[in-house]
Design an enzyme around this catalytic site. Structure first.
Site, PDB file in Angstrom:
ATOM      1  N   ASP A 335       1.111  -1.309  -0.472  1.00 51.02           N
ATOM      2  CA  ASP A 335      -0.182  -0.032   0.165  1.00 51.02           C
ATOM      3  C   ASP A 335       0.825   0.924  -0.249  1.00 51.02           C
ATOM      4  OD1 ASP A 335      -2.316   1.606   0.283  1.00 51.02           O
ATOM      5  OD2 ASP A 335      -1.744   1.699   2.580  1.00 51.02           O
ATOM      6  N   ASP A 635      -1.944  -0.821   6.269  1.00 51.36           N
ATOM      7  CA  ASP A 635      -1.750  -0.300   7.633  1.00 51.36           C
ATOM      8  C   ASP A 635      -3.195  -0.352   7.531  1.00 51.36           C
ATOM      9  OD1 ASP A 635      -1.814   2.063   5.434  1.00 51.36           O
ATOM     10  OD2 ASP A 635      -1.256   2.827   7.052  1.00 51.36           O
ATOM     11  N   ASP A 639      -6.898  -3.469   3.411  1.00 51.86           N
ATOM     12  CA  ASP A 639      -5.804  -4.008   2.787  1.00 51.86           C
ATOM     13  C   ASP A 639      -5.496  -5.573   3.440  1.00 51.86           C
ATOM     14  OD1 ASP A 639      -4.232  -2.117   1.797  1.00 51.86           O
ATOM     15  OD2 ASP A 639      -3.670  -1.293   3.682  1.00 51.86           O
TER      16      ASP A 639
END
Length: 899
Positions: A335, A635, A639
């Site tokens: 990410d 985070d 995700d």
């Protein structure tokens, strides 16, 4: 209202607000009646996520016995029980229990991801029922409820907004957006992606500014957060490469043992005419010798040591096999927001008509300077720049603060926080300014205006979207004074900053009469003087850039999968060394791809923007379909499904949500992407040391098997009793081989490409080396046995010398095994002190089994004279020298292949 109708209607964002209210049979002023709300609550259920069936602690513990090598231990226990050696049975079962306990206690954190997602649903909700504002438990929220939103509120369900007054919602945990989403109420096209649905408010996100009203269109498992919950439930648990390899290895060992045992029994019965009972005992002894009883335990211990080493490097590993899997990772999907970047908006560029300025420092910490070229700006020489920065401070609702650990944070909008940080960095006098009147920012008109008092006049300062201010501006301020506004020049500057992935904020002012003390929108529609621009980014983590370079050196590809805009993603990617800065795909591009096309795209592209949780999960699956060992970092809640599906899920420990942490196999305690590189390094070290351990352990079993087979074939004395065989196996496996877990990383380990998941645990060379050393030790011991028996040495004495010979030879072989190909005597010879400690411990154990009377009775050994120790040590030295010669020959062959 029909439940099936509700479930077939998903695109609420594409329907006008009034029509949504009609479809849901609700009223934006009266809301639902209490009776209707109760009826719908009964129809649709509570606003909660479904419970996941919990697995009992006993079942979770027993699952650690579900391994082929553990089955082999149980077979060994049954065999020893049949032989009447109950002490051996207890010892073997104890090894199995210890092995399972290590795995259980390391992984004893229950799967809490679904529970944590449920906790993210807000506890209370402000709704309108029966025409009255009331507060209810969020679990009692139902479809059609009218919800009121204010700053700091957590959105209780998925809402279609029907009113938005300067409403901004922080959605980064769900969508990956680095800045709050500005909300509107107009209907959107059907193909609008999740991150762009600005007329929706999603469950579990937080209101950062403004107010709004929305109608509930989804609750519980039907919300976007509920879909993520379902995706996590649907994700199948994967088996790590090491577990696959050890399972295959265990099956192979089992088959080989059974086949050899049967063949030897047939040969002994028909060709040597042994007594059936005696022959059966010999064959059972062969099976016990061939089974590497200590291998499962030593694998778990080595992995557990790897876990502890990773913890020291801020990588907390939740599952033992994940340690080794990291060493095989060939792709890391990351990410962007909060992982590769800081998720702290930072002003990097300031533009006025007379110059461009660079701002140093990143994040909200007010450390850094405003530079003109390489020189720090003298603000006495740059009055326009001074006024521009003051404007950004005056038109601002945010403030900076520090927590107990001296970390800087922003209260309010992150973009405004970046402008406050710029003001604090500037070397100007910080004079408080009293506001007379303010027009707050609203996404409808895209600016904020503040009236302050001047000397002979009052001034309206304006901050907002550059396209809006450019439309309003009539003049621009330069060192030569105010002049006609050059729209073409500033359009070029905006394009230039946008191509750098920067979010742009403009500033302007208007001078008005002293007697004007309130302002309206009409007051700033003419006479506006443009001051300049600020370019803002979510800055990359400096350490992550170096980490990505190290990944590239190690043959690992880093892919950025983000919910952010494609231009921003490409710019950040170029700065960090991900991709070429030009090739990127968006989530909508992935929507229309077949599985085969997605597999190709997953390998061809390294940057994916505007992605949803489903896209991240699809990309991980596509990579795995191509045989890629894939790690996923993140985070946010968005995700979590991809983290759970990946071979190694890696969560951020500081900024990561609890859902993300519990879905992951590894948590970065310092939120530092570079820690992943350290973890990969440790993973490769662990795998290398596992292979060294196998290379060391198996020749013990091979040598014992060789001796027993030879004794049956040639009709000589059984060289060792089953109990002595168990002693040799366990003392070499659980004590001596443990030292190899502490070997340093092999030179060049982070310069070689990741190993293929198809690579067998035992390569052709390893099989050769194991057979070679087994025959070397077994053959040498057999020759010694024949000579000792020919010289009239007692059977008890011969067995004791044989036991010592195999163990001492393995102790010498331990030093061979410290490097698979390298010379034993190198600069790191004394680096691993554990090797010398366990060698000393081994000698003490061998002295104990030889000279302690109770051990003589248990194991059938007898004390040796000093001269008898010559045999084991001479053979051990010969083994060491011959294996080193073999390694030297192999090094020369390797060099010849390179040439």
């Amino acid at each position: 209202m029909r439940k099936d109708y509700l479930h077939t209607t998903k695109e609420w964002y594409s329907i006008e607000a009034e029509r949504v209210l009609q479809k849901l049979e609700s009223d934006n002023t009266k809301g639902l009646s209490q009776d209707e709300a109760v009826q719908r609550l009964n129809q649709f259920g509570e606003n909660i996520l479904p419970e996941k069936k919990k697995v009992s602690k006993l079942i979770r513990f027993l699952k650690h016995f579900n391994d082929i090598l553990i089955y082999i231990l149980f077979i060994a226990a049954i065999v020893t029980a049949l032989l009447g050696h109950y002490v051996d049975t207890v010892v073997i079962l104890l090894v199995a229990v210890v092995n399972a306990s290590i795995g259980y206690f390391q992984e004893n954190k229950a799967e809490k991801a679904l529970e944590d997602i449920k906790k993210m649903l807000s506890l209370k909700a402000q709704v309108i029922r029966n025409g009255t504002r009331t507060e209810i438990d969020a679990s009692h929220l139902t479809v059609g409820d009218i919800v009121l939103l204010g700053p700091g509120d957590k959105v209780p369900g998925d809402l279609r907004l029907i009113k938005a007054d300067n409403l901004r919602i922080e959605e980064s945990p769900l969508t990956g957006e680095s800045v709050p989403s500005e909300k509107k109420t107009e209907a959107l096209p059907l193909d609008t992606m999740l991150g762009d649905r600005i007329n929706m408010a999603f469950s579990s996100t937080t209101v950062s500014a403004g107010t709004g009203v929305g109608v509930v269109v989804a609750i519980g498992q039907d919300t976007e957060i509920g879909k993520i919950n379902q995706m996590m439930s649907d994700v199948e648990e994967i088996t790590t490469p090491l577990l696959k390899q050890t399972a295959k290895f265990g099956k192979t060992v089992s088959i080989v043992i059974v086949v050899i045992a049967v063949l030897i029994y047939i040969f002994g019965h028909f060709f040597r005419h042994y007594d059936s009972t005696e022959l059966l005992m010999s064959v059972i002894g062969l099976a016990v010798a061939a089974i590497p009883e200590g291998l499962p335990a030593i694998l778990s211990i080595i992995l557990a040591i790897g876990v502890q080493n990773m913890a020291k490097r801020n990588a907390i590993v939740r599952t033992l096999p994940s340690v080794e899997t990291l060493g095989a990772v060939s792709v890391i999907c990351s990410d962007k927001t909060g992982t590769l970047t800081k998720n702290e908006m930072t002003v990097k560029t300031v533009e006025i008509r007379d110059g461009d300025f660079i701002v140093t420092g990143t994040g909200y910490a007010p450390t850094g300077d405003v530079l003109n070229g390489d020189q720090k700006v003298d603000f006495r020489m740059e009055p326009i720049l001074h006024e521009l920065i003051n404007c950004f401070k005056i038109c601002n609702e945010a403030s900076l603060g520090q927590d107990e650990e001296d970390h800087w944070f922003v209260k309010g909008d992150p973009t405004e926080g970046a402008l406050i940080t710029l003001y604090e960095k500037a070397d100007i006098e910080h004079i408080p300014v009293e506001r007379i009147s303010t027009i707050p920012f609203d996404s409808e008109y895209k600016y904020m205006a503040t009236l302050i008092e001047g000397d002979n006049h009052n001034i309206i300062y304006i901050k907002g979207a550059p396209d809006r201010l450019l439309d309003m501006a009539e003049k621009e301020k330069t060192k030569a004074g105010e002049k006609d506004f050059d729209r073409h020049y500033w359009d070029g500057k905006i394009i230039e900053l946008a191509q750098k992935g920067q979010r742009i904020i403009g500033a302007a002012y208007k001078v008005i009469a002293k007697n004007i003390t309130t302002i309206e929108h009409e007051d700033i529609q003419d006479g506006i003087v443009f001051l300049g621009l600020a370019g803002i980014i979510d800055p990359p983590r400096e350490e992550a850039i170096e980490a990505i370079r190290l990944c590239t050196d190690a043959g690992i590809t880093v892919k950025m999968i983000t919910g952010d805009h494609i231009d921003t993603a490409k710019t950040i990617g170029r700065e960090m060394g991900i991709g070429d800065g030009t090739k990127a795909l968006q989530g909508k591009d992935l929507e229309n791809m077949t599985d085969a096309e997605l597999e190709v795209a997953s390998q061809e592209y390294n940057i994916f923007a505007r992605t949803s949780p489903e896209h991240k999960l699809k990309l991980v699956k596509a990579l795995q379909a191509r045989g890629v060992i894939c790690a996923m970092t993140g985070d946010g809640v968005n995700d979590a499904p991809a983290l759970k599906k990946a071979d190694v899920g890696i969560a951020m420990g500081i900024k990561g949500t609890e859902v993300t942490k519990d879905a992951a196999e590894m948590v970065l305690a310092d939120d530092n992407f570079s820690t992943i590189v350290a973890a990969v390094e440790e993973g490769r070290r662990v795998y290398d040391n596992l292979k060294k351990t196998i290379l060391f352990i198996l020749p013990t079993n091979g040598a014992e098997s060789f001796l027993i087979i030879a004794s049956i074939l040639f009709g000589t004395l059984m060289p060792l009793t089953p109990l002595q065989i168990l002693w040799v196996n366990m003392v070499t496996s659980v004590t001596v081989s443990l030292a190899l877990a502490f070997e340093k990383l092999e030179a060049g380990a982070m310069k070689r490409p990741p190993r293929s998941p198809q690579t067998p645990l035992l390569s052709g060379y390893f099989i050769w080396r194991i057979l070679f050393v087994s025959v070397l030790i077994g053959g040498g011991t057999l020759w010694m046995n024949i000579n000792l028996l020919a010289n009239g040495v007692s059977e008890e004495m011969v067995r004791t010398i044989t036991l010592q010979t195999i163990v001492i030879s393995q102790m010498f072989h331990l030093f061979n095994s410290r490097s698979i190909r390298g010379f034993a005597f190198n600069k790191d010879f004394f680096a691993n002190k554990a090797v010398f400690v366990v060698s000393g411990l081994l000698i003490l154990l061998q002295l104990g089994i030889t000279y302690l009377p109770f051990m003589n009775n248990v194991f059938g050994t007898t004390p040796l004279a000093l001269g008898d120790w010559v045999y084991p040590f001479i053979l051990g030295f010969v083994v060491f020298v011959v294996v080193e010669i073999e390694k030297g020959i192999m090094r020369q062959i390797d060099k010849a292949k390179i040439k």
